[in-house]
Design a protein around this motif. Sequence first.
Motif, mmCIF file in Angstrom:
data_model
loop_
_atom_site.group_PDB
_atom_site.id
_atom_site.type_symbol
_atom_site.label_atom_id
_atom_site.label_comp_id
_atom_site.label_asym_id
_atom_site.label_seq_id
_atom_site.Cartn_x
_atom_site.Cartn_y
_atom_site.Cartn_z
ATOM 1 N N ASP A 169 0.841 -1.198 0.000
ATOM 2 C CA ASP A 169 0.000 0.000 0.000
ATOM 3 C C ASP A 169 0.874 1.247 0.000
ATOM 4 O O ASP A 169 0.680 2.166 -0.805
ATOM 5 C CB ASP A 169 -0.910 0.012 1.232
ATOM 6 C CG ASP A 169 -1.953 -1.087 1.181
ATOM 7 O OD1 ASP A 169 -2.372 -1.439 0.065
ATOM 8 O OD2 ASP A 169 -2.348 -1.579 2.248
ATOM 9 N N TYR A 170 1.848 1.273 0.907
ATOM 10 C CA TYR A 170 2.740 2.429 0.982
ATOM 11 C C TYR A 170 3.467 2.647 -0.346
ATOM 12 O O TYR A 170 3.600 3.776 -0.823
ATOM 13 C CB TYR A 170 3.771 2.236 2.092
ATOM 14 C CG TYR A 170 3.359 2.793 3.431
ATOM 15 C CD1 TYR A 170 2.665 3.992 3.540
ATOM 16 C CD2 TYR A 170 3.680 2.119 4.609
ATOM 17 C CE1 TYR A 170 2.291 4.502 4.766
ATOM 18 C CE2 TYR A 170 3.322 2.628 5.849
ATOM 19 C CZ TYR A 170 2.622 3.816 5.922
ATOM 20 O OH TYR A 170 2.262 4.326 7.133
ATOM 21 N N LYS A 171 3.963 1.574 -0.919
ATOM 22 C CA LYS A 171 4.740 1.707 -2.150
ATOM 23 C C LYS A 171 3.909 2.315 -3.270
ATOM 24 O O LYS A 171 4.366 3.205 -3.989
ATOM 25 C CB LYS A 171 5.280 0.335 -2.571
ATOM 26 C CG LYS A 171 6.371 -0.200 -1.645
ATOM 27 C CD LYS A 171 6.799 -1.608 -2.045
ATOM 28 C CE LYS A 171 7.863 -2.135 -1.074
ATOM 29 N NZ LYS A 171 8.253 -3.529 -1.385
ATOM 30 N N SER A 172 2.683 1.851 -3.418
ATOM 31 C CA SER A 172 1.826 2.393 -4.481
ATOM 32 C C SER A 172 1.385 3.816 -4.156
ATOM 33 O O SER A 172 1.241 4.661 -5.055
ATOM 34 C CB SER A 172 0.606 1.495 -4.691
ATOM 35 O OG SER A 172 -0.201 1.453 -3.528
ATOM 36 N N TRP A 173 1.203 4.107 -2.884
ATOM 37 C CA TRP A 173 0.764 5.450 -2.485
ATOM 38 C C TRP A 173 1.864 6.493 -2.708
ATOM 39 O O TRP A 173 1.556 7.658 -2.994
ATOM 40 C CB TRP A 173 0.341 5.447 -1.014
ATOM 41 C CG TRP A 173 -0.909 4.657 -0.758
ATOM 42 C CD1 TRP A 173 -1.754 4.136 -1.694
ATOM 43 C CD2 TRP A 173 -1.440 4.277 0.512
ATOM 44 N NE1 TRP A 173 -2.779 3.462 -1.095
ATOM 45 C CE2 TRP A 173 -2.620 3.532 0.261
ATOM 46 C CE3 TRP A 173 -1.043 4.482 1.821
ATOM 47 C CZ2 TRP A 173 -3.390 3.004 1.286
ATOM 48 C CZ3 TRP A 173 -1.819 3.964 2.857
ATOM 49 C CH2 TRP A 173 -2.983 3.227 2.596
ATOM 50 N N VAL A 174 3.120 6.099 -2.540
ATOM 51 C CA VAL A 174 4.218 7.040 -2.782
ATOM 52 C C VAL A 174 4.185 7.526 -4.233
ATOM 53 O O VAL A 174 4.293 8.726 -4.508
ATOM 54 C CB VAL A 174 5.587 6.395 -2.465
ATOM 55 C CG1 VAL A 174 6.733 7.245 -3.022
ATOM 56 C CG2 VAL A 174 5.756 6.227 -0.956
ATOM 57 N N ASP A 175 4.012 6.600 -5.165
ATOM 58 C CA ASP A 175 3.955 6.981 -6.583
ATOM 59 C C ASP A 175 2.762 7.889 -6.858
ATOM 60 O O ASP A 175 2.868 8.881 -7.589
ATOM 61 C CB ASP A 175 3.870 5.725 -7.461
ATOM 62 C CG ASP A 175 5.152 4.900 -7.413
ATOM 63 O OD1 ASP A 175 6.218 5.496 -7.129
ATOM 64 O OD2 ASP A 175 5.080 3.677 -7.625
ATOM 65 N N LEU A 176 1.622 7.559 -6.265
ATOM 66 C CA LEU A 176 0.424 8.371 -6.445
ATOM 67 C C LEU A 176 0.598 9.742 -5.800
ATOM 68 O O LEU A 176 0.180 10.769 -6.359
ATOM 69 C CB LEU A 176 -0.786 7.649 -5.849
ATOM 70 C CG LEU A 176 -2.157 8.295 -6.039
ATOM 71 C CD1 LEU A 176 -2.443 8.530 -7.522
ATOM 72 C CD2 LEU A 176 -3.250 7.426 -5.421
ATOM 73 N N GLY A 177 1.251 9.751 -4.631
ATOM 74 C CA GLY A 177 1.494 11.014 -3.939
ATOM 75 C C GLY A 177 2.355 11.964 -4.750
ATOM 76 O O GLY A 177 2.118 13.177 -4.753
ATOM 77 N N LYS A 178 3.356 11.430 -5.417
ATOM 78 C CA LYS A 178 4.228 12.269 -6.255
ATOM 79 C C LYS A 178 3.414 13.013 -7.300
ATOM 80 O O LYS A 178 3.610 14.212 -7.532
ATOM 81 C CB LYS A 178 5.282 11.401 -6.941
ATOM 82 C CG LYS A 178 6.350 10.858 -6.015
ATOM 83 C CD LYS A 178 7.328 9.968 -6.783
ATOM 84 C CE LYS A 178 8.365 9.357 -5.839
ATOM 85 N NZ LYS A 178 9.288 8.446 -6.567
ATOM 86 N N GLU A 179 2.498 12.312 -7.937
ATOM 87 C CA GLU A 179 1.678 12.933 -8.986
ATOM 88 C C GLU A 179 0.725 13.963 -8.396
ATOM 89 O O GLU A 179 0.542 15.050 -8.953
ATOM 90 C CB GLU A 179 0.882 11.851 -9.738
ATOM 91 C CG GLU A 179 1.752 10.863 -10.519
ATOM 92 C CD GLU A 179 2.609 11.567 -11.549
ATOM 93 O OE1 GLU A 179 2.082 12.443 -12.279
ATOM 94 O OE2 GLU A 179 3.811 11.253 -11.641
ATOM 95 N N ARG A 180 0.124 13.646 -7.266
ATOM 96 C CA ARG A 180 -0.826 14.573 -6.646
ATOM 97 C C ARG A 180 -0.128 15.844 -6.169
ATOM 98 O O ARG A 180 -0.629 16.952 -6.362
ATOM 99 C CB ARG A 180 -1.538 13.892 -5.466
ATOM 100 C CG ARG A 180 -2.524 12.812 -5.890
ATOM 101 C CD ARG A 180 -3.070 12.076 -4.684
ATOM 102 N NE ARG A 180 -3.913 12.923 -3.842
ATOM 103 C CZ ARG A 180 -5.229 12.793 -3.721
ATOM 104 N NH1 ARG A 180 -5.880 11.857 -4.417
ATOM 105 N NH2 ARG A 180 -5.908 13.590 -2.909
ATOM 106 N N TYR A 181 1.030 15.690 -5.543
ATOM 107 C CA TYR A 181 1.747 16.862 -5.030
ATOM 108 C C TYR A 181 2.183 17.776 -6.169
ATOM 109 O O TYR A 181 2.176 19.004 -6.030
ATOM 110 C CB TYR A 181 2.959 16.424 -4.210
ATOM 111 C CG TYR A 181 2.634 15.950 -2.812
ATOM 112 C CD1 TYR A 181 1.364 15.452 -2.487
ATOM 113 C CD2 TYR A 181 3.581 15.973 -1.796
ATOM 114 C CE1 TYR A 181 1.067 15.013 -1.208
ATOM 115 C CE2 TYR A 181 3.296 15.537 -0.511
ATOM 116 C CZ TYR A 181 2.039 15.052 -0.228
ATOM 117 O OH TYR A 181 1.739 14.613 1.036
#
Length: 413
Positions: A169-181
């Motif tokens: 979950d964390y690993k996939s969220w980091v990638d998603l977070g990069k795009e959102r930020y």
Amino acid sequence: MKEIFKEFYINEDNLDFQRLDDKTIIVLDTNILLNLYVVSSNLQVQILETLEKVKSNLWMPYQVGYEFHKNRKNKKKQFENQKKKLIKDLSEKMYKVLDEEKSNFENQGFYKARDFLNENQNLFDNLKENITEFTKKLDGNFNQETTSDPITKLNELYKAKVNQIENNDYKSWVDLGKERYKDKIPPGYKDEGKDNNISYNGEMYPAKYGDFFLWKEILEYAKNNSLENVIFVTEDLKEDWFYETQGAKIGPRIELIKELLNVANAKLRIYRTETFMTQVNNLDEKNNMEMLKELRGLREIGFNDKEDVEDKNISIVSEANNKYNYLEFRIRGTFKRIVEIKNKLMNNGYNKVYLDELDNLSYKIINLEETLGVIVENYNEGNISTEIFIDKIDAYSLRLDHIKININSFEIL
């Protein structure tokens, strides 16, 4: 329109906190839990009793639990250090005032008064001893307010109510977070500057995504459990959580409300501590006053951050508070001196020109205090930084110095 733009109508639906069902969860941000270590014992009891009333609706994201346990031991120590510094600064400031006022007698030609002080130095020393005794008693009073560790009660309240997540979950969220930020999609992008990491099951993840991780946990839990309402309580007032207009926070960011509706068909409400406690306990404004006063005090000294506030930041905030308090003390003393001189001149029959000039100086003092009040209000609401606040205080201190120079010219009359 309401059916199409649901996110704009959430606050119109009243939520009865005395009758919350199992389709509603209450999520406390880390800063709310950490504040239990720095509030007064009375307020700590109030908060824990409030949580007891709604414990069946409490739910903790893993991210909140991690941040809380990581920082809770240092939070109390941080508050103790701040207390010691405030007492030390107060003592030094009182000594400084005594020494300055003694010098004023000498510098302004009051030689008899100067000689009296020199001949009776023991009385002056006694005043300083009284200050030392006062600060010791003040320190003891602080210690009586020391709160107990709430960890046992929190463990009871949150038994079997803490979310669990997987490394994937964390690993996939980091990638998603990069795009959102990158696109400034809330929440969390205001933490972009954080460069430390968090650890989970032997893996390291950027701490700057902490708020986004928390948000993803809420979204998924709301969806998987068919929730209807999510109540989020926080003191994080950054723009990536709250919508702000003309300096006022007026509710959650519309993007957050809409995302929760789209993902889980649940309604989002975000409250600060006092609003949450008022709703749960059905308090009126009168019963709220002491709580509001203390919470605002915590905000002023910066104790609502989730992570440790660096000593440098504590020092800056402490400096700001000390400068403001000292300026207020000087303003009151200067105004009192004007009144004393004016009464003396009136009794001695001086002409109206002198009295008018003193009135003019009084108006300048009043104007200075009113302007200072506006600046303090802006600072407390977060509209200006601590550094700018200090610069303003320094500027007003110079203005007061100029006024005092004019007042001193009347001392010889």
